[in-house]
Write a protein that holds these residues in place. Sequence first.
Motif, PDB file in Angstrom:
ATOM      1  N   THR A 504      22.007  16.233 -32.728  1.00 53.30           N
ATOM      2  CA  THR A 504      21.288  16.027 -31.482  1.00 53.30           C
ATOM      3  C   THR A 504      21.799  14.742 -30.847  1.00 53.30           C
ATOM      4  O   THR A 504      22.505  13.938 -31.477  1.00 53.30           O
ATOM      5  CB  THR A 504      19.788  15.918 -31.734  1.00 53.30           C
ATOM      6  OG1 THR A 504      19.543  14.747 -32.536  1.00 53.30           O
ATOM      7  CG2 THR A 504      19.253  17.141 -32.459  1.00 53.30           C
ATOM      8  N   LYS A 506      20.123  12.143 -30.110  1.00 52.75           N
ATOM      9  CA  LYS A 506      19.577  10.976 -30.803  1.00 52.75           C
ATOM     10  C   LYS A 506      20.323  10.721 -32.112  1.00 52.75           C
ATOM     11  O   LYS A 506      20.615   9.573 -32.463  1.00 52.75           O
ATOM     12  CB  LYS A 506      18.076  11.181 -31.072  1.00 52.75           C
ATOM     13  CG  LYS A 506      17.400   9.974 -31.673  1.00 52.75           C
ATOM     14  CD  LYS A 506      15.888  10.110 -31.655  1.00 52.75           C
ATOM     15  CE  LYS A 506      15.401  11.196 -32.581  1.00 52.75           C
ATOM     16  NZ  LYS A 506      13.916  11.238 -32.659  1.00 52.75           N
ATOM     17  N   GLN A 507      20.633  11.799 -32.840  1.00 51.32           N
ATOM     18  CA  GLN A 507      21.375  11.625 -34.086  1.00 51.32           C
ATOM     19  C   GLN A 507      22.781  11.078 -33.827  1.00 51.32           C
ATOM     20  O   GLN A 507      23.277  10.213 -34.558  1.00 51.32           O
ATOM     21  CB  GLN A 507      21.453  12.960 -34.827  1.00 51.32           C
ATOM     22  CG  GLN A 507      20.120  13.438 -35.384  1.00 51.32           C
ATOM     23  CD  GLN A 507      20.193  14.859 -35.913  1.00 51.32           C
ATOM     24  OE1 GLN A 507      20.987  15.669 -35.431  1.00 51.32           O
ATOM     25  NE2 GLN A 507      19.356  15.171 -36.893  1.00 51.32           N
ATOM     26  N   ARG A 509      23.671   9.237 -31.303  1.00 48.93           N
ATOM     27  CA  ARG A 509      23.560   7.838 -30.897  1.00 48.93           C
ATOM     28  C   ARG A 509      23.290   6.934 -32.101  1.00 48.93           C
ATOM     29  O   ARG A 509      23.798   5.806 -32.165  1.00 48.93           O
ATOM     30  CB  ARG A 509      22.457   7.695 -29.854  1.00 48.93           C
ATOM     31  CG  ARG A 509      22.908   8.120 -28.467  1.00 48.93           C
ATOM     32  CD  ARG A 509      21.780   8.133 -27.472  1.00 48.93           C
ATOM     33  NE  ARG A 509      22.296   8.297 -26.114  1.00 48.93           N
ATOM     34  CZ  ARG A 509      21.565   8.668 -25.073  1.00 48.93           C
ATOM     35  NH1 ARG A 509      20.273   8.916 -25.251  1.00 48.93           N
ATOM     36  NH2 ARG A 509      22.101   8.790 -23.882  1.00 48.93           N
ATOM     37  N   ASN A 597       3.911  12.286 -31.647  1.00 48.53           N
ATOM     38  CA  ASN A 597       4.699  11.568 -30.644  1.00 48.53           C
ATOM     39  C   ASN A 597       4.605  10.054 -30.791  1.00 48.53           C
ATOM     40  O   ASN A 597       5.205   9.324 -29.997  1.00 48.53           O
ATOM     41  CB  ASN A 597       4.250  11.979 -29.235  1.00 48.53           C
ATOM     42  CG  ASN A 597       4.588  13.435 -28.936  1.00 48.53           C
ATOM     43  OD1 ASN A 597       5.543  13.979 -29.488  1.00 48.53           O
ATOM     44  ND2 ASN A 597       3.806  14.063 -28.084  1.00 48.53           N
ATOM     45  N   ARG A 600       8.801   6.684 -33.308  1.00 47.50           N
ATOM     46  CA  ARG A 600       9.997   6.473 -32.506  1.00 47.50           C
ATOM     47  C   ARG A 600      11.154   6.038 -33.401  1.00 47.50           C
ATOM     48  O   ARG A 600      10.940   5.419 -34.441  1.00 47.50           O
ATOM     49  CB  ARG A 600       9.749   5.402 -31.439  1.00 47.50           C
ATOM     50  CG  ARG A 600       8.603   5.744 -30.494  1.00 47.50           C
ATOM     51  CD  ARG A 600       8.191   4.569 -29.674  1.00 47.50           C
ATOM     52  NE  ARG A 600       6.884   4.797 -29.044  1.00 47.50           N
ATOM     53  CZ  ARG A 600       6.134   3.839 -28.526  1.00 47.50           C
ATOM     54  NH1 ARG A 600       6.550   2.584 -28.568  1.00 47.50           N
ATOM     55  NH2 ARG A 600       4.975   4.123 -27.962  1.00 47.50           N
ATOM     56  N   THR A 601      12.346   6.357 -32.936  1.00 47.34           N
ATOM     57  CA  THR A 601      13.551   5.938 -33.651  1.00 47.34           C
ATOM     58  C   THR A 601      14.104   4.699 -32.965  1.00 47.34           C
ATOM     59  O   THR A 601      14.335   4.701 -31.750  1.00 47.34           O
ATOM     60  CB  THR A 601      14.600   7.052 -33.660  1.00 47.34           C
ATOM     61  OG1 THR A 601      14.026   8.216 -34.255  1.00 47.34           O
ATOM     62  CG2 THR A 601      15.828   6.632 -34.458  1.00 47.34           C
ATOM     63  N   THR A 697      14.902   1.276 -28.329  1.00 45.74           N
ATOM     64  CA  THR A 697      14.235   2.549 -28.590  1.00 45.74           C
ATOM     65  C   THR A 697      15.150   3.663 -28.119  1.00 45.74           C
ATOM     66  O   THR A 697      15.416   3.796 -26.913  1.00 45.74           O
ATOM     67  CB  THR A 697      12.892   2.624 -27.855  1.00 45.74           C
ATOM     68  OG1 THR A 697      12.079   1.522 -28.249  1.00 45.74           O
ATOM     69  CG2 THR A 697      12.172   3.925 -28.177  1.00 45.74           C
ATOM     70  N   LEU A 698      15.668   4.464 -29.060  1.00 43.87           N
ATOM     71  CA  LEU A 698      16.652   5.486 -28.712  1.00 43.87           C
ATOM     72  C   LEU A 698      16.069   6.544 -27.787  1.00 43.87           C
ATOM     73  O   LEU A 698      16.777   7.089 -26.925  1.00 43.87           O
ATOM     74  CB  LEU A 698      17.200   6.140 -29.980  1.00 43.87           C
ATOM     75  CG  LEU A 698      18.104   5.261 -30.860  1.00 43.87           C
ATOM     76  CD1 LEU A 698      18.614   6.050 -32.044  1.00 43.87           C
ATOM     77  CD2 LEU A 698      19.266   4.704 -30.063  1.00 43.87           C
ATOM     78  N   GLU A 699      14.775   6.867 -27.950  1.00 42.06           N
ATOM     79  CA  GLU A 699      14.172   7.877 -27.085  1.00 42.06           C
ATOM     80  C   GLU A 699      14.116   7.429 -25.629  1.00 42.06           C
ATOM     81  O   GLU A 699      13.991   8.264 -24.721  1.00 42.06           O
ATOM     82  CB  GLU A 699      12.753   8.220 -27.560  1.00 42.06           C
ATOM     83  CG  GLU A 699      12.674   9.034 -28.832  1.00 42.06           C
ATOM     84  CD  GLU A 699      12.722   8.202 -30.098  1.00 42.06           C
ATOM     85  OE1 GLU A 699      12.476   8.750 -31.179  1.00 42.06           O
ATOM     86  OE2 GLU A 699      12.997   6.988 -29.995  1.00 42.06           O
ATOM     87  N   ALA A 700      14.176   6.105 -25.378  1.00 41.10           N
ATOM     88  CA  ALA A 700      14.087   5.593 -24.004  1.00 41.10           C
ATOM     89  C   ALA A 700      15.410   5.658 -23.261  1.00 41.10           C
ATOM     90  O   ALA A 700      15.446   5.448 -22.040  1.00 41.10           O
ATOM     91  CB  ALA A 700      13.586   4.147 -24.037  1.00 41.10           C
ATOM     92  N   GLU A 703      19.097  10.993 -21.321  1.00 40.98           N
ATOM     93  CA  GLU A 703      20.163  11.899 -21.730  1.00 40.98           C
ATOM     94  C   GLU A 703      21.259  11.893 -20.662  1.00 40.98           C
ATOM     95  O   GLU A 703      20.959  11.940 -19.462  1.00 40.98           O
ATOM     96  CB  GLU A 703      19.624  13.323 -21.891  1.00 40.98           C
ATOM     97  CG  GLU A 703      18.632  13.481 -23.024  1.00 40.98           C
ATOM     98  CD  GLU A 703      19.299  13.445 -24.375  1.00 40.98           C
ATOM     99  OE1 GLU A 703      20.506  13.730 -24.434  1.00 40.98           O
ATOM    100  OE2 GLU A 703      18.631  13.122 -25.371  1.00 40.98           O
TER     101      GLU A 703
END
Length: 811
Positions: A504, A506-507, A509, A597, A600-601, A697-700, A703
């Motif tokens: 993915t 995130k993975q 990154r 939720n 966070r990663t 924060t990788l989710e921030a 994409e």
Amino acid sequence: MKFTLSWLKDHLETTATVPEIVAAMTMAGLEVEHVIDPATKLAPFTVCKIVEAARHPNADRLQVCQVDTVDGRKEIVCGAPNARAGLTTIYAPIGAYVPGLDVTLVEKPVRGVVSNGMLCSAAELEYATESDGIMELPDSLAVGTPAVDALGLEAVIDFEVTPNRPDWLGVAGIARDLAAAGVGKLKDLSIAPVAGTFPCPITVKVDGEACPVFAGRLIKGVKNGPSPKWLADRLTAIGLRPINALVDVTNLISYDRARPLHVYDAAKLVGATIEARLGRGKAETTPGDQPSPAEHHDEQLIALDGKTYDITPEMCVIADAQGNRPIGLGGVMGGESTGCSDETVDVFVESAWFEPIRIAQTGRATGINSDAQYRFARTVDTGSVVPGLELATKLILELCGGQPSDIVVAGEAPAAPKGFAFDPAYVEQLSGLSVSVDRARQILVDLGFDVKDGSPWTVTPPTFRRDVEGKADLVEEVARIAGYGALPSTPLPEAPRAVGGILTAKQARARTARRALAAAGYAEAVTYSFTSRKTAELFGGGAAELVLANPIASELDCMRPSLLPNLIEAAGRNARQGFPDAALFEIGPTFHGDKPNDQRTVVSAIVVPKAPRSWSKAPQDDVFTVKGDLLALLEELGAPVASLQTAQGSASSWWHPGRSARLQLGPKAVMAEFGEIHPAVLKALDVAGPVYGFEITLEAIPEPKKKSVKTRPAFSPSALMPLTRDFAFLVEKTKAAGDLVKAAAGADKALITAARVFDVYEGPGVPEGFKSIAIEVVVQPREATLTDAEIEALSAKIVAAAEKAGGKLRG
């Protein structure tokens, strides 16, 4: 649990060999630990006959024997006192390993005479613990007969019994499972009752809380003594020491039927009553009072192992003398005072059922782990109380003679398990194993279950299978006997491979961040996802829902809200070990609540600059170094760095308020924080500062937009020299310099390649509340040298962009 093949064949008609039995047990769920096969250990040893024995010429206690062996006539020196002509014994050739001596035989002289082998004692073959001379075997044995066959030794199977299967603690239970698996046919396990010839003169009483049911009978006129060879050999094979016929019978039944028993020398009993009750505590008396005969102090028992045990009110006690004298710990061990000996004539045989939890607790309190305690703590068959007593009576009468009394029973055994509904189709539904209805029914019947046909079936577990409580348990029974090897093997359909790879965003990154930070000189740390609640509170965590109910350590009782505290503490530990200069990073989850939720990663890194001692002030890493590493990492991760806003002074409370900032795409889209850790936080963590760091924060990170694949043109550097222009702007003190730099760099992206701050000034000539920021702008012409007019036009664009960002050109 150990048993031999011949013992198994007492209950199972089978032609299976030991390896076949072991394989079948494994497939049926019985975990075989190992097989002890004496044929392997004693393979070199065979039967021999001494033809002639003469005194050794150089030693009075040695003899030189001429021996007929499997290898022909051999001259062997022997020091055993019973070595003589005509004796049949065991021969070990040169090169054989003798287990009892832990030596390998070699050809060498013994007082000048070469011994071509060895004549063996039982101890040297580990057939007995001690011996006075070499073995004496029947003359009917032929020379060359293997020692294993001559001694009647056989393989012993040793397997682990799971706590939920106490029926496997008896050989009959193993035979039942193997018969159901098709290894052989189970013989009749029923026990015929032995009629009593007179009323039992001993009364039994029970306290239902201590012992639900207690049965017994008196056998008069027994003749106790050594057990017959078959019984002694059977017990010896599994590691038990034969004692006498009465005791050996109870040990045999314990291993044969998983039914512990106990025998008392009736002549040593006080009174005509045996009672099973709870232990008695110390009597309470007022000062000056003398306890009456009916009052009892703390009780003790000298057990059969010779040790004295304190009895507590939680233990089950077997007592005589109207219940006043302890003679045993129920279900654990009998007392020395009523033990049987060769002089025993009348014996009282006990067969009872004790609560498993009480027996387990008694075993832990006393440290006793007897065969009886081991079985009762795992639940003995409640239906075997009287049948076990009948089997013991039968064997005692056969081996010791005597006359049995009627059986006396006190109390009542727990009720048998109740039946429940079971649909045989559930076997395939739950296990995926296709088993016919008839096969499933036969397996359950062979295992001792009562099956009544219907829609659905009504299945009642036997009293020795109280672990079966529902339909899933029955599926397990059918599946393990039918064989898990029969499960269908269906490969999963091949999943289509993703065009962009299997990772993915995130993975991918996280992998990129790991490589980039390692290349930048940071060392990766892997820490727990926990920290102390006190530490979590320093970093905005510590909520009640994140506190662990069962932490692995008292100082790791809360889920971490940030990776920074564990990294900072790791740096502190390194410093205390003499390695103060640290640059660490970690990639992992952080927890901000107990909802899905809320996890966070995060990518976190810290730098603890500690320059070596020097008279010159060597440059050290600071917050700007960390910022540079952060921006470089964000570039690698594909973050929109050019669009990021620097919000100084708005970082979280664990950062230094004047030396930290946020990188964000907007007030609600915070991508990263960086700066110096607050000194108060470092003090609470007992770590010397300064410590700089950042957290992404990788989710921030948005994409990236999918772009069509285009061929990137080759790098073509300009042949023209770059030029620089300096500008000084007045801005409010609270204005971030980065915003001004970004505006200047964006004035003309085709010509401007870089913009950087080279001076910040506050003082005379600058209005109150303002500061002067000097920026150097690098301009790179592409096609032709810029004219003065073009340079002036570009400068005007830069000034206009800066003014739009809040700056005013300083005059």
